[in-house]
Design a protein around this motif. Structure first.
Motif, PDB file in Angstrom:
ATOM      1  N   SER A   1     -16.563   6.681 -34.817  1.00 43.39           N
ATOM      2  CA  SER A   1     -15.333   7.373 -35.196  1.00 43.39           C
ATOM      3  C   SER A   1     -14.916   8.362 -34.121  1.00 43.39           C
ATOM      4  N   LEU A   2     -15.881   9.081 -33.555  1.00 44.71           N
ATOM      5  CA  LEU A   2     -15.558  10.048 -32.504  1.00 44.71           C
ATOM      6  C   LEU A   2     -15.009   9.340 -31.268  1.00 44.71           C
ATOM      7  N   ALA A   3     -15.638   8.219 -30.896  1.00 42.71           N
ATOM      8  CA  ALA A   3     -15.168   7.459 -29.738  1.00 42.71           C
ATOM      9  C   ALA A   3     -13.785   6.873 -30.001  1.00 42.71           C
ATOM     10  N   ASP A   4     -13.563   6.379 -31.222  1.00 44.43           N
ATOM     11  CA  ASP A   4     -12.253   5.825 -31.563  1.00 44.43           C
ATOM     12  C   ASP A   4     -11.179   6.905 -31.549  1.00 44.43           C
ATOM     13  N   ALA A   5     -11.490   8.082 -32.084  1.00 45.99           N
ATOM     14  CA  ALA A   5     -10.523   9.178 -32.078  1.00 45.99           C
ATOM     15  C   ALA A   5     -10.137   9.536 -30.648  1.00 45.99           C
ATOM     16  N   ALA A   6     -11.126   9.571 -29.760  1.00 47.24           N
ATOM     17  CA  ALA A   6     -10.846   9.854 -28.351  1.00 47.24           C
ATOM     18  C   ALA A   6      -9.945   8.791 -27.759  1.00 47.24           C
ATOM     19  N   GLN A   7     -10.160   7.524 -28.150  1.00 46.36           N
ATOM     20  CA  GLN A   7      -9.321   6.427 -27.650  1.00 46.36           C
ATOM     21  C   GLN A   7      -7.889   6.548 -28.158  1.00 46.36           C
ATOM     22  N   LEU A   8      -7.737   6.902 -29.437  1.00 45.90           N
ATOM     23  CA  LEU A   8      -6.400   7.050 -30.009  1.00 45.90           C
ATOM     24  C   LEU A   8      -5.634   8.170 -29.306  1.00 45.90           C
ATOM     25  N   LEU A   9      -6.313   9.273 -29.051  1.00 51.77           N
ATOM     26  CA  LEU A   9      -5.673  10.396 -28.366  1.00 51.77           C
ATOM     27  C   LEU A   9      -5.288  10.003 -26.941  1.00 51.77           C
ATOM     28  N   SER A  10      -6.148   9.222 -26.298  1.00 50.70           N
ATOM     29  CA  SER A  10      -5.831   8.736 -24.958  1.00 50.70           C
ATOM     30  C   SER A  10      -4.616   7.809 -24.994  1.00 50.70           C
ATOM     31  N   ASN A  11      -4.515   6.984 -26.039  1.00 46.35           N
ATOM     32  CA  ASN A  11      -3.388   6.064 -26.176  1.00 46.35           C
ATOM     33  C   ASN A  11      -2.049   6.797 -26.172  1.00 46.35           C
ATOM     34  N   VAL A  12      -1.981   7.899 -26.947  1.00 50.13           N
ATOM     35  CA  VAL A  12      -0.695   8.600 -27.066  1.00 50.13           C
ATOM     36  C   VAL A  12      -0.458   9.552 -25.900  1.00 50.13           C
ATOM     37  N   LYS A  13      -1.525  10.102 -25.330  1.00 51.04           N
ATOM     38  CA  LYS A  13      -1.344  11.011 -24.188  1.00 51.04           C
ATOM     39  C   LYS A  13      -0.914  10.244 -22.940  1.00 51.04           C
ATOM     40  N   SER A  14      -1.455   9.057 -22.776  1.00 52.69           N
ATOM     41  CA  SER A  14      -1.171   8.283 -21.569  1.00 52.69           C
ATOM     42  C   SER A  14       0.117   7.470 -21.681  1.00 52.69           C
ATOM     43  N   GLY A  15       0.648   7.341 -22.898  1.00 55.75           N
ATOM     44  CA  GLY A  15       1.857   6.550 -23.084  1.00 55.75           C
ATOM     45  C   GLY A  15       1.605   5.082 -23.373  1.00 55.75           C
TER      46      GLY A  15
ATOM     47  N   SER B   1      -3.246  -1.579 -29.350  1.00 57.14           N
ATOM     48  CA  SER B   1      -2.163  -2.270 -28.660  1.00 57.14           C
ATOM     49  C   SER B   1      -1.925  -1.694 -27.277  1.00 57.14           C
ATOM     50  N   GLY B   2      -1.973  -2.551 -26.272  1.00 53.37           N
ATOM     51  CA  GLY B   2      -1.723  -2.118 -24.906  1.00 53.37           C
ATOM     52  C   GLY B   2      -2.942  -1.575 -24.200  1.00 53.37           C
ATOM     53  N   VAL B   3      -4.085  -1.549 -24.876  1.00 56.13           N
ATOM     54  CA  VAL B   3      -5.326  -1.040 -24.289  1.00 56.13           C
ATOM     55  C   VAL B   3      -6.364  -2.153 -24.334  1.00 56.13           C
ATOM     56  N   ALA B   4      -7.153  -2.259 -23.295  1.00 57.32           N
ATOM     57  CA  ALA B   4      -8.089  -3.381 -23.186  1.00 57.32           C
ATOM     58  C   ALA B   4      -9.141  -3.373 -24.287  1.00 57.32           C
ATOM     59  N   SER B   5      -9.675  -2.196 -24.603  1.00 51.34           N
ATOM     60  CA  SER B   5     -10.771  -2.130 -25.573  1.00 51.34           C
ATOM     61  C   SER B   5     -10.251  -2.079 -26.997  1.00 51.34           C
ATOM     62  N   SER B   6     -11.045  -2.547 -27.927  1.00 52.29           N
ATOM     63  CA  SER B   6     -10.713  -2.480 -29.345  1.00 52.29           C
ATOM     64  C   SER B   6     -11.913  -1.972 -30.118  1.00 52.29           C
ATOM     65  N   SER B   7     -11.614  -1.352 -31.264  1.00 54.21           N
ATOM     66  CA  SER B   7     -12.686  -0.791 -32.073  1.00 54.21           C
ATOM     67  C   SER B   7     -13.532  -1.888 -32.711  1.00 54.21           C
ATOM     68  N   THR B   8     -14.820  -1.653 -32.787  1.00 58.08           N
ATOM     69  CA  THR B   8     -15.714  -2.572 -33.495  1.00 58.08           C
ATOM     70  C   THR B   8     -16.225  -1.938 -34.781  1.00 58.08           C
ATOM     71  N   GLY B   9     -15.710  -0.744 -35.099  1.00 58.50           N
ATOM     72  CA  GLY B   9     -16.172  -0.034 -36.282  1.00 58.50           C
ATOM     73  C   GLY B   9     -15.563  -0.585 -37.566  1.00 58.50           C
ATOM     74  N   SER B  10     -16.008  -0.030 -38.687  1.00 58.27           N
ATOM     75  CA  SER B  10     -15.497  -0.436 -39.990  1.00 58.27           C
ATOM     76  C   SER B  10     -14.126   0.197 -40.226  1.00 58.27           C
ATOM     77  N   ALA B  11     -13.451  -0.270 -41.284  1.00 57.77           N
ATOM     78  CA  ALA B  11     -12.150   0.302 -41.640  1.00 57.77           C
ATOM     79  C   ALA B  11     -12.282   1.782 -41.961  1.00 57.77           C
ATOM     80  N   ALA B  12     -13.390   2.167 -42.616  1.00 58.75           N
ATOM     81  CA  ALA B  12     -13.607   3.580 -42.950  1.00 58.75           C
ATOM     82  C   ALA B  12     -13.758   4.412 -41.684  1.00 58.75           C
TER      83      ALA B  12
END
Length: 273
Positions: A192-206, A133-144
């Motif tokens: 998963s590593l790329a998604d984790a980095a994105q999630l951390l960026s989401n909360v760090k950047s606001g 939410s609020g970020v242009a890119s979205s994950s294409t990975g599986s739920a796991a």
């Protein structure tokens, strides 16, 4: 003498009543019968954490993903809570009895508390749909893969002791917490590593905030892995934690009880003399 005894008896009853009123109305425990990886699934990886002043260095193989806790409260109500691990140094075993606690008891900084709360406020829709939410890119990975990325992001916020937010153990600036054993099958994947980095960026950047006021709480058990719960589940846990006013009643109860007992002992000794 009879009147004085009645006053002391009332004092004893008042002291005990205050203590019981403070504890019985608020004390609630959670008997966790099962603690399993949730329906989204998980991936496997080797978790690393550098030594700290209170903890030894850690290298541990683990299933990484959101966990489902199910059981019954001490009031007889069934519960089913989604949770994430915030404790790298204990195993999660069930059955076990847990108690509720506040996020502040982890001793994190205000920034860490805010980042973790904002992450958990948005994490369910991310795991379900891959929405950032609020970020242009979205994950294409599986739920796991998304479930594993979410747990990695939680660990990074809680366990990282440097200013480096990276869970990728293959990078040179990986910080004090990271994960290795990367593959594309059952182990932690590059997605998963790329998604984790994105999630951390989401909360760090606001980009991710807690606009809906989602609450976060802990469930703890001695010698067991502390878990963080969120949303309506956290609200249930927090409502069962004794508030400062209740603890004040308990302390007052001890004071009244102690005073009454001291007077009883003193008058009894006078009666003997």
């Amino acid at each position: 003498m009879g009147v004085r005894f009645l006053k002391k008896f009332v004092g004893l009853r008042l002291g005990v009543g205050l203590m019981l009123g403070a504890t019985q109305a608020n004390a609630l425990t959670y008997t966790v019968n099962t603690a399993n990886i949730g329906s989204a699934g998980s991936l496997n990886g080797t978790v690393h954490a550098d030594a700290t002043s209170t903890k030894s260095a850690l290298t541990e193989d683990a299933a990484i993903g959101r966990i489902l806790l199910t059981g019954t409260t001490s009031s007889g109500q069934s519960f089913s809570y989604d949770s994430f691990c915030v404790d790298l140094y204990d195993w999660l075993n069930a059955p076990a009895t847990f108690t509720g606690d506040t996020l502040s008891s982890l001793g994190l900084s205000t920034t860490q508390n805010t980042q973790l709360t904002n992450l958990l406020a948005n994490i369910d829709s991310y795991i379900t749909t891959g929405s950032n939410s609020g970020v242009a890119s979205s994950s294409t990975g599986s739920a796991a893969e998304r479930s594993a990325a979410a747990q990695l992001a939680v660990w990074e916020i809680v366990a990282e002791t440097t200013n480096v937010y990276s869970v990728d153990g293959t990078t040179s600036g990986k910080g004090s917490f990271y994960v290795s054993n990367v593959s594309n099958v059952d182990n932690i994947s590059a997605t998963s590593l790329a998604d984790a980095a994105q999630l951390l960026s989401n909360v760090k950047s606001g980009y991710w905030t807690n606009s809906s006021g989602v609450q976060v709480a802990l469930v703890r058990s001695t010698g067991n892995q502390t878990q963080v719960v969120y949303g309506a589940n956290a609200a249930n846990v927090l409502s069962a934690i004794p508030e400062p006013a209740s603890w004040g009643m308990m302390v007052l109860g001890f004071g009244v009880l102690g005073t009454a007992l001291r007077r009883t002992k003193r008058d009894f000794s006078h009666a003997i003399a």
